[in-house]
Structures are given as C-alpha cells and as structure tokens.
Design an enzyme around this catalytic site. Structure first.
Site, PDB file in Angstrom:
ATOM      1  N   HIS A 179       0.847  -1.202   0.000  1.00 57.82           N
ATOM      2  CA  HIS A 179       0.000   0.000   0.000  1.00 57.82           C
ATOM      3  C   HIS A 179       0.876   1.244   0.000  1.00 57.82           C
ATOM      4  O   HIS A 179       2.084   1.167   0.162  1.00 57.82           O
ATOM      5  CB  HIS A 179      -0.987  -0.003   1.164  1.00 57.82           C
ATOM      6  N   HIS A 217       1.386   3.980   1.864  1.00 60.23           N
ATOM      7  CA  HIS A 217       1.945   4.773   2.963  1.00 60.23           C
ATOM      8  C   HIS A 217       3.468   4.878   2.854  1.00 60.23           C
ATOM      9  O   HIS A 217       4.152   3.923   2.481  1.00 60.23           O
ATOM     10  CB  HIS A 217       1.541   4.172   4.312  1.00 60.23           C
ATOM     11  N   ASP A 222       5.864   4.831   4.891  1.00 63.38           N
ATOM     12  CA  ASP A 222       6.721   3.869   5.592  1.00 63.38           C
ATOM     13  C   ASP A 222       6.669   2.468   4.966  1.00 63.38           C
ATOM     14  O   ASP A 222       7.205   1.517   5.535  1.00 63.38           O
ATOM     15  CB  ASP A 222       6.368   3.823   7.096  1.00 63.38           C
ATOM     16  N   HIS A 223       6.051   2.379   3.783  1.00 61.93           N
ATOM     17  CA  HIS A 223       6.081   1.114   3.031  1.00 61.93           C
ATOM     18  C   HIS A 223       6.692   1.270   1.645  1.00 61.93           C
ATOM     19  O   HIS A 223       6.993   0.274   0.991  1.00 61.93           O
ATOM     20  CB  HIS A 223       4.676   0.501   2.933  1.00 61.93           C
ATOM     21  N   HIS A 225      -7.500  -0.295   5.478  1.00 66.40           N
ATOM     22  CA  HIS A 225      -6.405   0.546   5.972  1.00 66.40           C
ATOM     23  C   HIS A 225      -6.101   1.626   4.926  1.00 66.40           C
ATOM     24  O   HIS A 225      -6.051   2.816   5.235  1.00 66.40           O
ATOM     25  CB  HIS A 225      -5.194  -0.333   6.247  1.00 66.40           C
ATOM     26  N   ASP A 227      -0.331  -3.835   6.333  1.00 67.80           N
ATOM     27  CA  ASP A 227      -0.941  -3.208   7.505  1.00 67.80           C
ATOM     28  C   ASP A 227      -2.423  -3.565   7.628  1.00 67.80           C
ATOM     29  O   ASP A 227      -3.210  -2.809   8.200  1.00 67.80           O
ATOM     30  CB  ASP A 227      -0.792  -1.679   7.444  1.00 67.80           C
ATOM     31  N   HIS A 246       4.380  -4.421  10.820  1.00 74.17           N
ATOM     32  CA  HIS A 246       4.901  -3.746  12.020  1.00 74.17           C
ATOM     33  C   HIS A 246       5.026  -4.691  13.213  1.00 74.17           C
ATOM     34  O   HIS A 246       4.269  -5.658  13.342  1.00 74.17           O
ATOM     35  CB  HIS A 246       3.959  -2.606  12.447  1.00 74.17           C
TER      36      HIS A 246
HETATM   37 ZN   LIG Z   1       0.015   1.763   6.484  1.00 77.57          ZN
END
Ligand SMILES: [Zn+2]
Length: 258
Positions: free
Chosen positions: A56, A58, A60-61, A115, A134, A172
């Site tokens: 996805h 985001h 941090d991915h 998400h 996530d 995570h």
């Molecule tokens: Zn995420």
C-alpha cells in the site's frame, strides 16, 4: 527447501522482509520502508534484489523504493493497481486474483481494502506464506483509514479463511500493544493469556513476535473474533452482526491508551 524468508527491522517498528527463491536466485522485498537495512540484509545474505512487492501507498512502506531501484536498475516494482496515483514508478499493476511470480514462487494477490482503499496482501500458497502489510497484525489489525471499518472486516475475513498453518508476516512489530488491548476484550481466553505472556517474554529480549499464523490469530486476535460470543459479550453486542462488533472493537482500539 528452496524458499528462504528473512525478516528484519526498519525505521522504528516496521518490518522488512526478503523472500528468496534459491532455484532461480530471484529475491523479493515486501515493501520498502527504508533502503539501508534492506540493502544490508541483501548484502548479508548475498542476494540480489529483483522484485519489490508493495502492499500500500503509505510512506513507511514505499519510501525506500527509489534508492533500491538506483542500486538495482533491473528491479521490478509490483503494486496495487488501485493506488497507481499514489505510488510512483510501478512496473506491474495488480488486482485481486492476479499471480505474481518471484522466480519459481507464485503469489496470489488478495485485495484487502480498509487501511488504505487499494491495500493488497500477497499469498504464497505453496509455501504457506502471507504478507499482510498493515491489514492483519499479530493480535491486531490496521486502522481503517480509507474505508469504513466494515470494509476492513470483510478484508480480514478473506485472510482468516486462508489455511490455519499459513505463516503471517505483517508490516509492524505492534504485538505487545495489541496484546494489552486484546486483554481488555477477552482476558478470559486462556489462549490469549498464554500469547500475551509469550509476547511479553519475546519483547523483553527484543526478539520479534512475527511471523504468526492464521490459526494463532483466529484463536486470540479479537479483531478476527467478532463472531465469538465471549467477544460479543465483552462489548455488549451479543448476537449482533460481526461487522458491527468489529467496528466497535476497532473504535475502542483507536481510543485505547495502554
Ligand atoms: Zn500503512
């Protein structure tokens, strides 16, 4: 065994994961939270990165992707077609049911909106591996940022229907906080109580609690247990639609300060 999975921390609590097919030498990174630890892991293993499978949009991915591409110009970047506008430089856009090959290893794309609206998971059926991003966490699930919680519930049900022995790698290391919250819902569940102890012991030694399995999550993760009478009773919603029960549990977690 021709498949190796190597997991390591990125940023603060993100997981990087490499999947290596020794038959062909191809190696995939699941998401790209941070280039440096991914490059270090590749170096340590002596693997060449050939594929990047994005779950996805985001940051941090995906934020490590440009540096990985610069280091490995042949890198093939695969990601959700529904997030094309938010993820730069994807080579292959995938939707529900598509096959993604990492050398001789085949992953099936499972769309798991909630998400984010285009979130996908990668399921390697032969290897019993799920990369859930996530969407599903150990003892928890992602926040429903881009869709109503009922949509996220439907996505989780899809993952919950995979074989119990499926190893679940998530985005995570949130398990300890998730465990504390889970105990507010179902402290009467002996399997959950055992998990909480085990998780606390692992984290005390700074060891990972991931991967988990679908069976372990079905037995203890309150977000997958919205149909179970003890969980429904805990939130005062006995006999209600599981999607509504899930929505209530998700709201409580959003406000939980454990
Ligand atoms: Zn995420």
């Amino acid at each position: 065994m021709t498949t190796s999975v190597h997991q390591f921390l990125c940023l603060t609590d993100n997981y990087g994961v490499l999947v290596h097919d020794s038959k062909t030498g191809r190696t995939a990174s699941i998401d790209a939270p941070e280039a440096a630890p991914i490059l270090a892991a590749l170096e340590e293993k002596g693997w060449t990165l050939t594929d990047l499978l994005i779950t996805h949009h985001h940051a941090d991915h995906i934020q490590g992707a440009p540096e990985l591409k610069a280091r490995f110009p042949e890198l093939r970047i695969v990601g959700p077609a529904k997030e094309t506008a938010r993820i730069p430089d994807m080579d292959v856009l995938v939707v529900e049911g598509d096959a993604v090959w990492v050398g001789s290893l085949e992953a099936r794309v499972i769309e798991t909106p909630g998400h984010t609206i285009g979130h996908i998971a990668y399921y390697f059926g032969e290897e019993d591996l799920l990369f859930s991003g996530d969407t599903l966490f150990s003892l928890g699930c992602g926040r429903a940022f881009e869709a109503p919680p009922a949509v996220l519930w439907s996505s989780l049900v899809k993952l919950a229907n995979l074989p119990g022995e499926t190893q679940v790698y998530c985005g995570h290391e949130y398990t300890l906080a998730n465990a504390r919250f889970a105990m507010t819902i179902e402290s009467s569940n002996p399997i959950l109580r055992d998990r909480v102890e085990h998780v606390a012991a692992l984290r005390a030694e700074n060891r990972p609690t991931v991967p988990t399995t679908i069976a372990a999550e079905l037995a203890a993760n309150p977000f997958l247990r919205a149909e179970e009478p003890p969980v429904q009773a805990a939130v005062g919603m006995v006999g209600r639609d599981p999607a509504d029960v899930f929505t209530e549990i998700r709201a409580r977690k959003d406000n939980f300060r454990g």
